[in-house]
Design a protein around this motif. Sequence first.
Motif, PDB file in Angstrom:
ATOM      1  N   GLY A 136       0.831  -1.193   0.000  1.00 40.38           N
ATOM      2  CA  GLY A 136       0.000   0.000   0.000  1.00 40.38           C
ATOM      3  C   GLY A 136       0.867   1.246   0.000  1.00 40.38           C
ATOM      4  O   GLY A 136       2.095   1.147   0.067  1.00 40.38           O
ATOM      5  N   PRO A 137       0.226   2.410  -0.059  1.00 44.06           N
ATOM      6  CA  PRO A 137       0.999   3.647  -0.135  1.00 44.06           C
ATOM      7  C   PRO A 137       1.673   3.989   1.192  1.00 44.06           C
ATOM      8  O   PRO A 137       1.196   3.566   2.255  1.00 44.06           O
ATOM      9  CB  PRO A 137      -0.056   4.698  -0.474  1.00 44.06           C
ATOM     10  CG  PRO A 137      -1.339   4.137   0.053  1.00 44.06           C
ATOM     11  CD  PRO A 137      -1.225   2.649  -0.096  1.00 44.06           C
ATOM     12  N   CYS A 138       2.755   4.741   1.133  1.00 39.85           N
ATOM     13  CA  CYS A 138       3.425   5.217   2.350  1.00 39.85           C
ATOM     14  C   CYS A 138       2.406   5.977   3.191  1.00 39.85           C
ATOM     15  O   CYS A 138       2.141   5.611   4.323  1.00 39.85           O
ATOM     16  CB  CYS A 138       4.605   6.111   1.969  1.00 39.85           C
ATOM     17  SG  CYS A 138       5.479   6.788   3.390  1.00 39.85           S
ATOM     18  N   SER A 139       1.816   7.028   2.602  1.00 39.87           N
ATOM     19  CA  SER A 139       0.790   7.803   3.298  1.00 39.87           C
ATOM     20  C   SER A 139      -0.559   7.641   2.621  1.00 39.87           C
ATOM     21  O   SER A 139      -0.641   7.595   1.392  1.00 39.87           O
ATOM     22  CB  SER A 139       1.128   9.301   3.265  1.00 39.87           C
ATOM     23  OG  SER A 139       2.295   9.568   3.978  1.00 39.87           O
ATOM     24  N   VAL A 140      -1.625   7.597   3.430  1.00 35.58           N
ATOM     25  CA  VAL A 140      -2.981   7.737   2.909  1.00 35.58           C
ATOM     26  C   VAL A 140      -3.144   9.207   2.537  1.00 35.58           C
ATOM     27  O   VAL A 140      -3.001  10.086   3.396  1.00 35.58           O
ATOM     28  CB  VAL A 140      -4.016   7.345   3.988  1.00 35.58           C
ATOM     29  CG1 VAL A 140      -5.436   7.697   3.528  1.00 35.58           C
ATOM     30  CG2 VAL A 140      -3.896   5.870   4.324  1.00 35.58           C
ATOM     31  N   GLU A 141      -3.386   9.471   1.251  1.00 40.17           N
ATOM     32  CA  GLU A 141      -3.524  10.861   0.808  1.00 40.17           C
ATOM     33  C   GLU A 141      -4.965  11.201   0.452  1.00 40.17           C
ATOM     34  O   GLU A 141      -5.429  12.316   0.663  1.00 40.17           O
ATOM     35  CB  GLU A 141      -2.584  11.124  -0.380  1.00 40.17           C
ATOM     36  CG  GLU A 141      -1.113  10.967   0.011  1.00 40.17           C
ATOM     37  CD  GLU A 141      -0.166  10.947  -1.198  1.00 40.17           C
ATOM     38  OE1 GLU A 141      -0.598  11.291  -2.299  1.00 40.17           O
ATOM     39  OE2 GLU A 141       1.015  10.559  -1.006  1.00 40.17           O
ATOM     40  N   SER A 142      -5.673  10.223  -0.159  1.00 40.31           N
ATOM     41  CA  SER A 142      -7.071  10.449  -0.541  1.00 40.31           C
ATOM     42  C   SER A 142      -7.737   9.098  -0.761  1.00 40.31           C
ATOM     43  O   SER A 142      -7.059   8.074  -0.923  1.00 40.31           O
ATOM     44  CB  SER A 142      -7.150  11.257  -1.836  1.00 40.31           C
ATOM     45  OG  SER A 142      -6.700  10.450  -2.928  1.00 40.31           O
ATOM     46  N   HIS A 143      -9.053   9.096  -0.760  1.00 40.51           N
ATOM     47  CA  HIS A 143      -9.829   7.880  -0.993  1.00 40.51           C
ATOM     48  C   HIS A 143      -9.451   7.289  -2.346  1.00 40.51           C
ATOM     49  O   HIS A 143      -9.166   6.092  -2.481  1.00 40.51           O
ATOM     50  CB  HIS A 143     -11.322   8.217  -0.940  1.00 40.51           C
ATOM     51  CG  HIS A 143     -12.182   7.010  -0.741  1.00 40.51           C
ATOM     52  ND1 HIS A 143     -12.428   6.106  -1.750  1.00 40.51           N
ATOM     53  CD2 HIS A 143     -12.844   6.538   0.355  1.00 40.51           C
ATOM     54  CE1 HIS A 143     -13.216   5.149  -1.292  1.00 40.51           C
ATOM     55  NE2 HIS A 143     -13.475   5.381  -0.013  1.00 40.51           N
ATOM     56  N   SER A 163       5.060  11.735   0.684  1.00 38.93           N
ATOM     57  CA  SER A 163       6.188  11.234   1.501  1.00 38.93           C
ATOM     58  C   SER A 163       6.871  10.097   0.756  1.00 38.93           C
ATOM     59  O   SER A 163       6.234   9.405  -0.042  1.00 38.93           O
ATOM     60  CB  SER A 163       5.689  10.745   2.880  1.00 38.93           C
ATOM     61  OG  SER A 163       4.687   9.766   2.738  1.00 38.93           O
ATOM     62  N   ASP A 164       8.150   9.908   0.998  1.00 39.39           N
ATOM     63  CA  ASP A 164       8.908   8.773   0.438  1.00 39.39           C
ATOM     64  C   ASP A 164       8.758   8.602  -1.069  1.00 39.39           C
ATOM     65  O   ASP A 164       8.638   7.459  -1.561  1.00 39.39           O
ATOM     66  CB  ASP A 164       8.466   7.474   1.134  1.00 39.39           C
ATOM     67  CG  ASP A 164       9.155   7.301   2.490  1.00 39.39           C
ATOM     68  OD1 ASP A 164       9.951   8.181   2.859  1.00 39.39           O
ATOM     69  OD2 ASP A 164       8.902   6.287   3.155  1.00 39.39           O
ATOM     70  N   SER A 165       8.816   9.691  -1.829  1.00 35.08           N
ATOM     71  CA  SER A 165       8.578   9.579  -3.270  1.00 35.08           C
ATOM     72  C   SER A 165       9.666   8.773  -3.972  1.00 35.08           C
ATOM     73  O   SER A 165       9.440   8.182  -5.017  1.00 35.08           O
ATOM     74  CB  SER A 165       8.437  10.968  -3.898  1.00 35.08           C
ATOM     75  OG  SER A 165       9.649  11.658  -3.790  1.00 35.08           O
ATOM     76  N   GLN A 166      10.858   8.712  -3.386  1.00 36.16           N
ATOM     77  CA  GLN A 166      11.971   8.016  -4.031  1.00 36.16           C
ATOM     78  C   GLN A 166      11.872   6.498  -3.985  1.00 36.16           C
ATOM     79  O   GLN A 166      12.538   5.805  -4.723  1.00 36.16           O
ATOM     80  CB  GLN A 166      13.308   8.415  -3.377  1.00 36.16           C
ATOM     81  CG  GLN A 166      13.662   9.866  -3.527  1.00 36.16           C
ATOM     82  CD  GLN A 166      13.755  10.279  -4.973  1.00 36.16           C
ATOM     83  OE1 GLN A 166      14.401   9.628  -5.778  1.00 36.16           O
ATOM     84  NE2 GLN A 166      13.078  11.356  -5.349  1.00 36.16           N
ATOM     85  N   ASP A 205       1.218   7.240  -8.227  1.00 36.84           N
ATOM     86  CA  ASP A 205       2.099   8.211  -8.881  1.00 36.84           C
ATOM     87  C   ASP A 205       3.176   8.668  -7.894  1.00 36.84           C
ATOM     88  O   ASP A 205       3.069   9.755  -7.301  1.00 36.84           O
ATOM     89  CB  ASP A 205       1.264   9.408  -9.368  1.00 36.84           C
ATOM     90  CG  ASP A 205       2.125  10.396 -10.134  1.00 36.84           C
ATOM     91  OD1 ASP A 205       3.282  10.066 -10.466  1.00 36.84           O
ATOM     92  OD2 ASP A 205       1.638  11.519 -10.397  1.00 36.84           O
ATOM     93  N   PRO A 206       4.201   7.849  -7.726  1.00 38.61           N
ATOM     94  CA  PRO A 206       5.199   8.125  -6.681  1.00 38.61           C
ATOM     95  C   PRO A 206       5.790   9.535  -6.745  1.00 38.61           C
ATOM     96  O   PRO A 206       6.079  10.132  -5.706  1.00 38.61           O
ATOM     97  CB  PRO A 206       6.284   7.071  -6.933  1.00 38.61           C
ATOM     98  CG  PRO A 206       5.575   5.938  -7.595  1.00 38.61           C
ATOM     99  CD  PRO A 206       4.503   6.585  -8.445  1.00 38.61           C
ATOM    100  N   ALA A 207       5.953  10.066  -7.954  1.00 40.31           N
ATOM    101  CA  ALA A 207       6.612  11.363  -8.094  1.00 40.31           C
ATOM    102  C   ALA A 207       5.874  12.465  -7.345  1.00 40.31           C
ATOM    103  O   ALA A 207       6.471  13.444  -6.889  1.00 40.31           O
ATOM    104  CB  ALA A 207       6.775  11.734  -9.566  1.00 40.31           C
ATOM    105  N   THR A 208       4.550  12.331  -7.227  1.00 39.52           N
ATOM    106  CA  THR A 208       3.776  13.365  -6.536  1.00 39.52           C
ATOM    107  C   THR A 208       3.430  12.965  -5.104  1.00 39.52           C
ATOM    108  O   THR A 208       2.644  13.649  -4.437  1.00 39.52           O
ATOM    109  CB  THR A 208       2.456  13.640  -7.284  1.00 39.52           C
ATOM    110  OG1 THR A 208       1.625  12.463  -7.180  1.00 39.52           O
ATOM    111  CG2 THR A 208       2.692  13.962  -8.745  1.00 39.52           C
TER     112      THR A 208
END
Lengths: 291, 291, 291, 291
Positions: free
Chosen positions: B55-62, B263-266, B257-260
């Motif tokens: 899953g994603p590093c951070s929950v950003e949106s639904h 957190s932890d985009s790299q 979309d890791p670039a945006t």
Amino acid sequence: TIEHLFKEIFKAAKELQEDDHRKTLLVSRKKKPNDTVVDIGGIEVGNGNQQFVMGPCSVESHQQVDAVASVIKQKGIQLLRGGAFKPRTSPYDFQGLGMEGLKILRDVGDRHGLKVVSEIVNPRDIEPAHEYLDVIQIGARNMQNFELLKEAGKSNRPILLKRGLAATINEFMNAAEYIISQGNGQIILCERGIRTYETSTRNTLDITAVPVLKKETHLPVMVDVTHSTGRRDLLLPAAKAALAIGADGIMAEVHPDPATALSDSQQQMDIDTFNHFMDELQAFYKMDAKV
Amino acid sequence: TIEHLFKEIFKAAKELQEDDHRKTLLVSRKKKPNDTVVDIGGIEVGNGNQQFVMGPCSVESHQQVDAVASVIKQKGIQLLRGGAFKPRTSPYDFQGLGMEGLKILRDVGDRHGLKVVSEIVNPRDIEPAHEYLDVIQIGARNMQNFELLKEAGKSNRPILLKRGLAATINEFMNAAEYIISQGNGQIILCERGIRTYETSTRNTLDITAVPVLKKETHLPVMVDVTHSTGRRDLLLPAAKAALAIGADGIMAEVHPDPATALSDSQQQMDIDTFNHFMDELQAFYKMDAKV
Amino acid sequence: TIEHLFKEIFKAAKELQEDDHRKTLLVSRKKKPNDTVVDIGGIEVGNGNQQFVMGPCSVESHQQVDAVASVIKQKGIQLLRGGAFKPRTSPYDFQGLGMEGLKILRDVGDRHGLKVVSEIVNPRDIEPAHEYLDVIQIGARNMQNFELLKEAGKSNRPILLKRGLAATINEFMNAAEYIISQGNGQIILCERGIRTYETSTRNTLDITAVPVLKKETHLPVMVDVTHSTGRRDLLLPAAKAALAIGADGIMAEVHPDPATALSDSQQQMDIDTFNHFMDELQAFYKMDAKV
Amino acid sequence: TIEHLFKEIFKAAKELQEDDHRKTLLVSRKKKPNDTVVDIGGIEVGNGNQQFVMGPCSVESHQQVDAVASVIKQKGIQLLRGGAFKPRTSPYDFQGLGMEGLKILRDVGDRHGLKVVSEIVNPRDIEPAHEYLDVIQIGARNMQNFELLKEAGKSNRPILLKRGLAATINEFMNAAEYIISQGNGQIILCERGIRTYETSTRNTLDITAVPVLKKETHLPVMVDVTHSTGRRDLLLPAAKAALAIGADGIMAEVHPDPATALSDSQQQMDIDTFNHFMDELQAFYKMDAKV
């Protein structure tokens, strides 16, 4: 190539931003060039005179703390420490007396005219601790317990923040930034040794962290000689080095009877050792102060 | 000499006691020889089949979490992770959506039939988090936040406990002991790299910690390949090594979309990379499983 | 500011140069994209098949080496190792049989049709060692013994170069560059664990160093599971992880009677353990190879 | 149990032996209680007065060394250092002038009445170096180059032995034991920083290694402030700490024009900085000396 150069210009622009970001760190000396002096009810840390924070590892009883308080008072020390909430590796080790311990500290402190310092480990205990403590300590294991740092930032008590076991200088500064960004700028940084491969000492005292932190930040910096060395025979030499390199204070543990201590029995000073420690250090310190 | 021998006999007796103490650690395999299988609402960790927590590093949106959930579901993954309370080095970095983030995770998890895992950082949030989480994660920076561990020990949810940045195996086991000693034995240990001098990776993956922990304890052991390496190009080889050495599961970060990413985009995988990662790993895993 | 930007452009130009410098490293994959295959008298290392280098820590006698050689030969192993010049922490520990040890290795190798590998520690011994050795090993403690590296670079024998105890990947690559820049490009790199704070293993096996080195250089990379773990019970799991992550070979120590070994008695395998080790590994390896 | 107790008694017996072994280390203070004073042609190191070893990182030309020698002489310094055989990470960096460099050092030393110190890196160069050097230095990267140590042990020149980058105190003592066991007891130990995770300094100065080494051994102990910090702005504070904690001397690098230096340009002092460094240190030192 041109392409690469453009890429580098963008990169430089990004670094400029980061540099700006760093300049805006509230703990940075770039932001505030003059030294912060922390005021503990009239006792100043960071004004050029060096302070000592002494006391037992754990608060065990009123009598035990009182015995230590009277001897440190005799040596002119103004700050008494003692652990009431103890972060211990094993859940089966003595976990401290909790709020009862803070009360003992307060009583003994008042009786001897000493300001008291103790560690808080749960965000919800910061508020109630105000009744008892003059300085709230955040320990090494909690340096990146950000909820605790935020709560400490809302306090009106000075905070003594210890460096984490394997924290970089940059992480240490950012931990302090969590506190100052909530409004509390009365922060004392404390180097207490870092974890390395070397086993002859409990941790490795990173002595040059003192001038690095004093250059990068405007905050006072203390050295905890007990936890950095973990060896009674190294407390005095480590303290001399810390004073010589510019530390604003020394922290060390004293116990009336270390052999029976409920924690850290190997590294606390007994009363005689403490008296010798202070005599040697004050002689050294006076000479140094005249330069 | 006789004197020395007596001293040594006392020392041996003391060591016997310590050994006994260790034998009584509830997490120790000496105490409980057979493997603990952690049951996450029917999904088992530690039963010999390997699980993936993605899953994603951070929950950003639904929408963001939903996009990840649908692709991991397609690959047969049953456990969804996402950070809602984010422990960040700087107070000015994105701190997570908090309880709102947990709600998003729960909604998305229910919609796709996935169990959800998220980190809690404040003891007071453990209780309310029960409404949303199937597994409560304790992060590396909080491995010795003993107040949080005690609270986790009172929970009836499985705990995913990450190894601290510079924690020894012994400290890691004792952190788990804080949880189990409060009554909660549903614990998954997670190796996530340790801090060393080497800079080509974000941390150094201590791969042999997996067999050491499986020998010393009866708990399942996962490997977080994202935080241990910090490099997208090393996730697949590190995961293969982890499966080969006997890990009970793999944890990794995926973002549409890791670039945006906030957190932890790299180090997060995008969808294509994730699909390739799982295809390769499942081929490797099946071969291995037949042995 | 303009001034800063100019400074950054100069900095970028400097970095370009450094980048160029790195591109010109002869060991770099940027310089030579395809894999180097090291040829040891017909035995290839780095061609996709994995090789094993096995044998006693120290050469102690003809009989001892012969006993090991016959069992490793039976398992299809082609490379025999044994220490004749032993770098020991204490001057009072067994220092090895020296040239006499190399002769024993050569004799036993010839008898069993095995190629032989041994460490040389003094630059002046490289030349005479050509009579006995198929591969010259440079040990961890000598990874930055540049005089030894230069001499190895003038040899026409393949070099097995071990990573230093606390060497970065970059330093390791530059150590290899000392050899290749003198004309000898037949180099096998060997990860053997790095020194960290963790004490449950002798060193910490930096398993991701394998894919990092294979990406950065064109050289084959082996893993020494004996010195990285220092524990007999971890040799097999560590070897599986190493093969899974892409190592070109495994190095481990075998002794007919480890308890009486003149060095490293705690970590060498006895014959039975070795047979089990190879059976397990070959089963694992075959499955993996089919993918 | 009885069985365990017997096992422990055997273990105790084994430890007794090890303890005895340690007692017989020739460098140990248990073996020789009084301080060793190293005599460099009349200049004493370890007699209670603190010595300074100063000079350029690399010997580049007669003129360059002469410029440094005249300023250090003016400050009363008696020991001149300069590198002729340079152990460099990259084979493409300046490798030093070799024997020609030693000649320059000797000439300049004689002209100014200074004793000269330089590093030797190949065992075969120890013997010829006697013509030029008053003290032979063994560098950090060669601390466990045992062939070099054995050769140094056969020399009649004092040896300045630097601690390895990641060497324990115990390994450091054993490296010195390699020298003394060959007959040469004129050894100066030099702490020069150890490798840790912290990046704000080049290495981490292990300041308490000084009192530990002085307690465990009878040898004088110096501190190299240049390589431990790698930062010009930390040389003075580090030197004060070293003197305060009891070091027998300070080593630092001085160059007439650091910006154009062929090695270590970031950390060498220019002449003005050096003069300020010595003025401050001598003031500090005198005050301290009176205590």
